[in-house]
Motif scaffolding. Structure first.
Motif: not given
Length: 114
Positions: A48-53, A5-11
Motif C-alpha cells: 500500500q506504500r508502493n514498495i516492491i516486496v 519514477k524510482v521504485a523502492m524495493q523492500s529487502w
C-alpha cells in the motif's frame, strides 16, 4: 521517488524475524482484525506504500500465504499505527555512520572503477 519514477524495493521485508516481529502485539492485533497473518499485514502495508516486496521462503504454504494479500486493504488508521513501529534505526547496518560508509567503500572499491 515517484516524481522521478524510482521504485523502492523492500529487502528483508520481515526484518529476518528480528525483534520478534511476528510476535509484535500491534501487528498481531491488526492481523486478527483482518483475519490475516502478521506476515500478510507487513506485506500489505509495504504494498500500500508502493514498495516492491519479494518475500523469501522455501515453504509452499508460506508462498501461498504471501500471495494472499490482495483481497484486503489496511485502513489509514492501521497504516499509521504500523508506521509508529519505525525506530529510525536499521536492523542490519547504519548507512549514516561514517565508519560504515568508509568500510562499504573499501569493500566495494573495485565496483567504483570506470
Amino acid at each position: 521517488m515517484q516524481e522521478y519514477k524510482v521504485a523502492m524495493q523492500s529487502w528483508a521485508s520481515f526484518a529476518e524475524g528480528k525483534n520478534d516481529i511476528f510476535k509484535n502485539t500491534l501487528l498481531m492485533q491488526i492481523a486478527s482484525k483482518y483475519n490475516k497473518s502478521v506476515a500478510q499485514i507487513i506485506l500489505r502495508w509495504l504494498i500500500q506504500r508502493n514498495i516492491i516486496v519479494i518475500p523469501k521462503t522455501t515453504s509452499k504454504e508460506r508462498m501461498k500465504e504471501n500471495f494472499a494479500v490482495f483481497d484486503f486493504v489496511l485502513s489509514e488508521q492501521d497504516m499509521q499505527s504500523i508506521a509508529t513501529l519505525d525506530t529510525q534505526k536499521g536492523l542490519f547496518i547504519n548507512h549514516s555512520d561514517p565508519n560504515i560508509v568508509k568500510w562499504l567503500c573499501e569493500v566495494h572499491k573495485d565496483s567504483f572503477k570506470s
